[in-house]
Design a protein around this motif. Sequence first.
Motif, PDB file in Angstrom:
ATOM      1  N   LEU A  30      -5.755  12.947  -4.299  1.00 11.76           N
ATOM      2  CA  LEU A  30      -5.293  11.620  -4.698  1.00 11.76           C
ATOM      3  C   LEU A  30      -6.079  11.216  -5.936  1.00 11.76           C
ATOM      4  CD1 LEU A  30      -3.832   8.897  -4.316  1.00 11.76           C
ATOM      5  CD2 LEU A  30      -5.757   8.199  -2.883  1.00 11.76           C
ATOM      6  N   VAL A  31      -5.366  10.867  -7.007  1.00 16.49           N
ATOM      7  CA  VAL A  31      -6.000  10.357  -8.221  1.00 16.49           C
ATOM      8  C   VAL A  31      -5.696   8.865  -8.284  1.00 16.49           C
ATOM      9  CG1 VAL A  31      -6.137  10.530 -10.735  1.00 16.49           C
ATOM     10  CG2 VAL A  31      -5.650  12.582  -9.382  1.00 16.49           C
ATOM     11  N   TYR A  32      -6.745   8.054  -8.464  1.00 19.76           N
ATOM     12  CA  TYR A  32      -6.509   6.612  -8.516  1.00 19.76           C
ATOM     13  C   TYR A  32      -7.461   5.916  -9.476  1.00 19.76           C
ATOM     14  CZ  TYR A  32     -10.567   5.927  -5.402  1.00 19.76           C
ATOM     15  OH  TYR A  32     -11.827   5.905  -4.853  1.00 19.76           O
ATOM     16  N   CYS A  33      -7.063   4.716  -9.883  1.00 19.14           N
ATOM     17  CA  CYS A  33      -7.906   3.803 -10.657  1.00 19.14           C
ATOM     18  C   CYS A  33      -7.607   2.412 -10.108  1.00 19.14           C
ATOM     19  CB  CYS A  33      -7.618   3.925 -12.161  1.00 19.14           C
ATOM     20  SG  CYS A  33      -5.899   3.643 -12.641  1.00 19.14           S
ATOM     21  N   LYS A  34      -8.088   1.377 -10.756  1.00 22.54           N
ATOM     22  CA  LYS A  34      -7.927   0.039 -10.182  1.00 22.54           C
ATOM     23  C   LYS A  34      -6.471  -0.282  -9.877  1.00 22.54           C
ATOM     24  CE  LYS A  34      -9.013  -4.780 -10.588  1.00 22.54           C
ATOM     25  NZ  LYS A  34      -9.076  -5.929 -11.448  1.00 22.54           N
ATOM     26  N   ASN A  35      -5.599  -0.167 -10.877  1.00 24.72           N
ATOM     27  CA  ASN A  35      -4.203  -0.546 -10.696  1.00 24.72           C
ATOM     28  C   ASN A  35      -3.241   0.635 -10.591  1.00 24.72           C
ATOM     29  OD1 ASN A  35      -4.656  -3.412 -10.778  1.00 24.72           O
ATOM     30  ND2 ASN A  35      -5.031  -3.180 -12.968  1.00 24.72           N
ATOM     31  N   GLY A  36      -3.752   1.852 -10.769  1.00 25.89           N
ATOM     32  CA  GLY A  36      -2.873   3.016 -10.708  1.00 25.89           C
ATOM     33  C   GLY A  36      -1.871   3.054 -11.849  1.00 25.89           C
ATOM     34  N   ARG A  37      -2.297   2.579 -13.036  1.00 28.82           N
ATOM     35  CA  ARG A  37      -1.367   2.484 -14.172  1.00 28.82           C
ATOM     36  C   ARG A  37      -1.738   3.360 -15.351  1.00 28.82           C
ATOM     37  NH1 ARG A  37      -0.539  -2.785 -16.678  1.00 28.82           N
ATOM     38  NH2 ARG A  37       1.192  -1.708 -17.615  1.00 28.82           N
ATOM     39  N   LEU A  57       0.842  -1.185   0.000  1.00 29.12           N
ATOM     40  CA  LEU A  57       0.000   0.000   0.000  1.00 29.12           C
ATOM     41  C   LEU A  57       0.880   1.239   0.000  1.00 29.12           C
ATOM     42  CD1 LEU A  57      -2.731  -0.974   2.629  1.00 29.12           C
ATOM     43  CD2 LEU A  57      -2.929  -0.995   0.139  1.00 29.12           C
ATOM     44  N   GLN A  58       0.661   2.100  -0.997  1.00 29.96           N
ATOM     45  CA  GLN A  58       1.422   3.343  -1.020  1.00 29.96           C
ATOM     46  C   GLN A  58       0.742   4.388  -1.881  1.00 29.96           C
ATOM     47  OE1 GLN A  58       5.317   2.604  -2.694  1.00 29.96           O
ATOM     48  NE2 GLN A  58       4.568   2.737  -4.776  1.00 29.96           N
ATOM     49  N   LEU A  59       0.986   5.651  -1.525  1.00 24.98           N
ATOM     50  CA  LEU A  59       0.539   6.789  -2.307  1.00 24.98           C
ATOM     51  C   LEU A  59       1.812   7.418  -2.872  1.00 24.98           C
ATOM     52  CD1 LEU A  59      -2.015   8.368   0.215  1.00 24.98           C
ATOM     53  CD2 LEU A  59      -2.429   6.618  -1.530  1.00 24.98           C
ATOM     54  N   CYS A  60       1.858   7.618  -4.169  1.00 23.72           N
ATOM     55  CA  CYS A  60       3.053   8.164  -4.806  1.00 23.72           C
ATOM     56  C   CYS A  60       2.865   9.663  -5.018  1.00 23.72           C
ATOM     57  CB  CYS A  60       3.300   7.465  -6.135  1.00 23.72           C
ATOM     58  SG  CYS A  60       3.455   5.675  -5.972  1.00 23.72           S
ATOM     59  N   LYS A  61       3.837  10.428  -4.528  1.00 24.31           N
ATOM     60  CA  LYS A  61       3.740  11.887  -4.552  1.00 24.31           C
ATOM     61  C   LYS A  61       4.259  12.449  -5.873  1.00 24.31           C
ATOM     62  CE  LYS A  61       5.306  15.903  -1.925  1.00 24.31           C
ATOM     63  NZ  LYS A  61       5.960  16.339  -0.694  1.00 24.31           N
ATOM     64  N   LEU A  62       3.410  13.223  -6.568  1.00 20.78           N
ATOM     65  CA  LEU A  62       3.811  13.875  -7.819  1.00 20.78           C
ATOM     66  C   LEU A  62       4.185  15.335  -7.585  1.00 20.78           C
ATOM     67  CD1 LEU A  62       1.083  12.420 -10.188  1.00 20.78           C
ATOM     68  CD2 LEU A  62       3.403  11.608  -9.826  1.00 20.78           C
ATOM     69  N   THR A  63       3.392  16.011  -6.756  1.00 20.31           N
ATOM     70  CA  THR A  63       3.679  17.393  -6.358  1.00 20.31           C
ATOM     71  C   THR A  63       3.300  17.494  -4.878  1.00 20.31           C
ATOM     72  OG1 THR A  63       1.485  18.347  -6.750  1.00 20.31           O
ATOM     73  CG2 THR A  63       2.954  18.209  -8.673  1.00 20.31           C
ATOM     74  N   ASP A  64       3.453  18.664  -4.296  1.00 21.85           N
ATOM     75  CA  ASP A  64       3.083  18.832  -2.883  1.00 21.85           C
ATOM     76  C   ASP A  64       1.593  18.603  -2.652  1.00 21.85           C
ATOM     77  OD1 ASP A  64       5.662  19.342  -2.136  1.00 21.85           O
ATOM     78  OD2 ASP A  64       5.446  21.527  -2.197  1.00 21.85           O
ATOM     79  N   SER A  65       0.784  18.764  -3.706  1.00 18.47           N
ATOM     80  CA  SER A  65      -0.669  18.630  -3.526  1.00 18.47           C
ATOM     81  C   SER A  65      -1.299  17.554  -4.406  1.00 18.47           C
ATOM     82  CB  SER A  65      -1.346  19.981  -3.792  1.00 18.47           C
ATOM     83  OG  SER A  65      -1.080  20.403  -5.113  1.00 18.47           O
ATOM     84  N   LEU A  66      -0.491  16.693  -5.043  1.00 22.09           N
ATOM     85  CA  LEU A  66      -1.028  15.668  -5.939  1.00 22.09           C
ATOM     86  C   LEU A  66      -0.337  14.329  -5.721  1.00 22.09           C
ATOM     87  CD1 LEU A  66      -2.838  14.801  -8.323  1.00 22.09           C
ATOM     88  CD2 LEU A  66      -1.049  15.634  -9.859  1.00 22.09           C
ATOM     89  N   LEU A  67      -1.177  13.299  -5.505  1.00 20.97           N
ATOM     90  CA  LEU A  67      -0.707  11.928  -5.299  1.00 20.97           C
ATOM     91  C   LEU A  67      -1.429  10.997  -6.265  1.00 20.97           C
ATOM     92  CD1 LEU A  67      -1.390  12.531  -1.626  1.00 20.97           C
ATOM     93  CD2 LEU A  67       0.888  11.843  -2.285  1.00 20.97           C
ATOM     94  N   ILE A  68      -0.817   9.852  -6.544  1.00 22.78           N
ATOM     95  CA  ILE A  68      -1.417   8.843  -7.421  1.00 22.78           C
ATOM     96  C   ILE A  68      -1.272   7.479  -6.745  1.00 22.78           C
ATOM     97  CG2 ILE A  68       0.753   8.598  -8.713  1.00 22.78           C
ATOM     98  CD1 ILE A  68      -0.881   7.919 -11.211  1.00 22.78           C
ATOM     99  N   SER A  69      -2.282   6.609  -6.951  1.00 21.20           N
ATOM    100  CA  SER A  69      -2.190   5.255  -6.391  1.00 21.20           C
ATOM    101  C   SER A  69      -3.182   4.333  -7.077  1.00 21.20           C
ATOM    102  CB  SER A  69      -2.461   5.263  -4.886  1.00 21.20           C
ATOM    103  OG  SER A  69      -3.846   5.343  -4.630  1.00 21.20           O
ATOM    104  N   ASN A  70      -3.222   3.095  -6.580  1.00 19.35           N
ATOM    105  CA  ASN A  70      -4.241   2.131  -7.017  1.00 19.35           C
ATOM    106  C   ASN A  70      -5.420   2.199  -6.039  1.00 19.35           C
ATOM    107  OD1 ASN A  70      -3.512   0.689  -4.694  1.00 19.35           O
ATOM    108  ND2 ASN A  70      -2.193  -0.708  -5.825  1.00 19.35           N
ATOM    109  N   SER A  71      -6.481   1.462  -6.337  1.00 15.56           N
ATOM    110  CA  SER A  71      -7.681   1.572  -5.497  1.00 15.56           C
ATOM    111  C   SER A  71      -7.491   0.947  -4.113  1.00 15.56           C
ATOM    112  CB  SER A  71      -8.895   0.963  -6.199  1.00 15.56           C
ATOM    113  OG  SER A  71      -8.743  -0.421  -6.346  1.00 15.56           O
ATOM    114  N   ARG A  72      -6.666  -0.085  -3.988  1.00 15.21           N
ATOM    115  CA  ARG A  72      -6.440  -0.664  -2.645  1.00 15.21           C
ATOM    116  C   ARG A  72      -5.822   0.364  -1.709  1.00 15.21           C
ATOM    117  NH1 ARG A  72      -2.977  -5.319  -2.444  1.00 15.21           N
ATOM    118  NH2 ARG A  72      -3.190  -5.102  -0.206  1.00 15.21           N
ATOM    119  N   SER A  73      -4.808   1.062  -2.185  1.00 13.50           N
ATOM    120  CA  SER A  73      -4.168   2.100  -1.368  1.00 13.50           C
ATOM    121  C   SER A  73      -5.127   3.256  -1.113  1.00 13.50           C
ATOM    122  CB  SER A  73      -2.906   2.614  -2.058  1.00 13.50           C
ATOM    123  OG  SER A  73      -1.955   1.579  -2.202  1.00 13.50           O
ATOM    124  N   ALA A  74      -5.910   3.613  -2.133  1.00 16.61           N
ATOM    125  CA  ALA A  74      -6.826   4.751  -2.022  1.00 16.61           C
ATOM    126  C   ALA A  74      -7.919   4.508  -0.985  1.00 16.61           C
ATOM    127  CB  ALA A  74      -7.467   5.048  -3.377  1.00 16.61           C
TER     128      ALA A  74
END
Length: 154
Positions: free
Chosen positions: A84-91, A2-19
Amino acid sequence: MLQLCKLTDSLLISNSRSACDDGLLSGEGVTFCINVSKQQPFPGLRIGILRVPVFDDPAENIHKYFDRCADAIEGAGKAGGKTLVYCKNGRSRSATICTAYLMKYRHLSLREAFELVKSARPAVEPNEGFWEQLQRYEGELQSRQIGANSSTNG
């Protein structure tokens, strides 16, 4: 993992499990979620949400959501929040939305924006149709910029 990947100070991306891990979201200070899927769940936290109802299919029109999502991400950031922006696999889907945001508000080229997303989350890989829509969006953003410059100079 489980992890949230940081793109900017206010934007993260992940998969739905992490989200959907409320502890992870609270720990990162996430205030807004963009769920880029038709069927993935939302987190249980009481935060702002936006669903972008698309499948990871090259024929889907994700382009029509680029401005709305980018504006929502920018608005949350200006208000001191994190998206946080996410989809099933975060891909594919979430990476496409994040790339569009970086192009619009960080004024990056498609290649620069995508490389930033890929460096934060190496698994990302927008499908061919989404990539073509991002290329179209890059041209539209350049046209808007030219139009804005010519109206301020005239």
